[in-house]
Design a protein around this motif. Structure first.
Motif, mmCIF file in Angstrom:
data_model
loop_
_atom_site.group_PDB
_atom_site.id
_atom_site.type_symbol
_atom_site.label_atom_id
_atom_site.label_comp_id
_atom_site.label_asym_id
_atom_site.label_seq_id
_atom_site.Cartn_x
_atom_site.Cartn_y
_atom_site.Cartn_z
ATOM 1 N N VAL A 112 92.197 99.567 31.624
ATOM 2 C CA VAL A 112 90.845 100.039 32.167
ATOM 3 C C VAL A 112 89.930 99.745 30.826
ATOM 4 N N PRO A 113 88.785 98.642 31.405
ATOM 5 C CA PRO A 113 88.724 98.143 32.563
ATOM 6 C C PRO A 113 89.450 96.970 32.629
ATOM 7 N N PRO A 114 89.677 96.572 33.993
ATOM 8 C CA PRO A 114 90.827 95.393 34.240
ATOM 9 C C PRO A 114 90.753 94.203 33.295
ATOM 10 N N LEU A 115 91.661 93.614 32.883
ATOM 11 C CA LEU A 115 91.507 92.284 32.345
ATOM 12 C C LEU A 115 91.431 91.172 32.967
ATOM 13 N N ARG A 116 90.157 90.537 32.657
ATOM 14 C CA ARG A 116 89.819 89.136 33.727
ATOM 15 C C ARG A 116 89.466 88.055 32.982
ATOM 16 N N CYS A 117 89.516 86.975 33.511
ATOM 17 C CA CYS A 117 89.218 85.774 32.639
ATOM 18 C C CYS A 117 87.702 85.543 33.057
ATOM 19 N N PRO A 118 86.840 84.911 32.162
ATOM 20 C CA PRO A 118 87.197 84.788 30.747
ATOM 21 C C PRO A 118 86.938 86.213 30.061
ATOM 22 N N LEU A 119 87.755 86.526 29.041
ATOM 23 C CA LEU A 119 87.822 87.752 28.556
ATOM 24 C C LEU A 119 86.671 88.062 27.764
ATOM 25 N N THR A 120 85.967 89.098 28.027
ATOM 26 C CA THR A 120 84.703 89.478 27.097
ATOM 27 C C THR A 120 85.203 90.831 26.209
ATOM 28 N N LYS A 121 84.178 90.531 25.122
ATOM 29 C CA LYS A 121 84.391 91.325 24.044
ATOM 30 C C LYS A 121 84.343 93.076 24.416
#
Length: 204
Positions: A137-146
């Motif tokens: 949380v929040p979901p891990l999605r690409c591109p990964l944000t800081k």
């Protein structure tokens, strides 16, 4: 008198821990081994950042590990992404067997490639790693944000570890590594102990 003191001590421990007498509680590891002979006991000791690699762009603090029952652990933790990750990232898994905390050797000669990390996240492959990352949380999605990602109460069962035999080693170490352009971005270490039931029996 000794028996009375022991009984009182047990009652105090039960009361302080919030465990009701008669309710199941587990402290002796989860089942491990090949079906149907689950005769080993596995203790998940640590899941967290690889030693001396705390400055990587992605950092996982040591996760909280709690045993839910005799087949599952529940783990929670915090993943910090220190900068945006936009380049293609590939992952590998390496496995070592150890005599102690400092003396280890590879169980397999080369790390096993798990391919593109973003594809892995997108496909949500049915695996323990996918199960853990899916609780972010929040979901891990690409591109990964800081940012800061919290992993809440992910279940890990014995199945990924059923081939880890105490006859080979009682202490195992697994490193999950992600790299981009030959630069390491992420390194998480899993440390676990495996014992046979015979090893755990008291000897007099």
């Amino acid at each position: 008198m000794l028996r009375l003191r022991t009984s009182l001590l047990f009652a105090l421990v039960v009361a302080l821990s919030g465990i009701r007498p008669g309710e199941p509680y587990f402290y002796n590891g989860i089942k491990s081994g090949l079906e149907p002979d689950l005769k080993h006991s596995l203790f998940l000791d640590r899941v967290g950042q690889c030693r001396w690699q705390h400055d990587l762009p992605i950092f996982l603090s040591d996760m909280r590990i709690a045993q839910q029952n005799n087949t599952h652990y529940v783990i929670s933790g915090v993943l910090r992404v220190r900068r945006n990750i936009t380049d293609a990232t590939t992952g590998t898994v390496s496995i070592e067997i150890c005599q102690n905390a400092t003396q280890c050797r590879p169980f397999i000669d080369r790390p096993v490639a798990i391919g593109d990390v973003c594809q892995f996240l997108a496909e949500k492959r049915p695996s323990s790693l996918g199960e853990v990352l899916g609780h972010s949380v929040p979901p891990l999605r690409c591109p990964l944000t800081k940012g800061v990602y919290r992993i809440n109460d992910a279940l890990v069962d014995y199945k990924p570890f059923r081939y880890f035999s105490p006859n080979v080693s009682k202490l195992w170490r697994i490193d999950l590594v992600a790299e981009s352009g030959q630069k390491r971005l992420f390194c998480v270490r899993i440390e676990l102990y495996v014992y046979s039931w015979e090893d755990m029996l008291p000897r007099y």
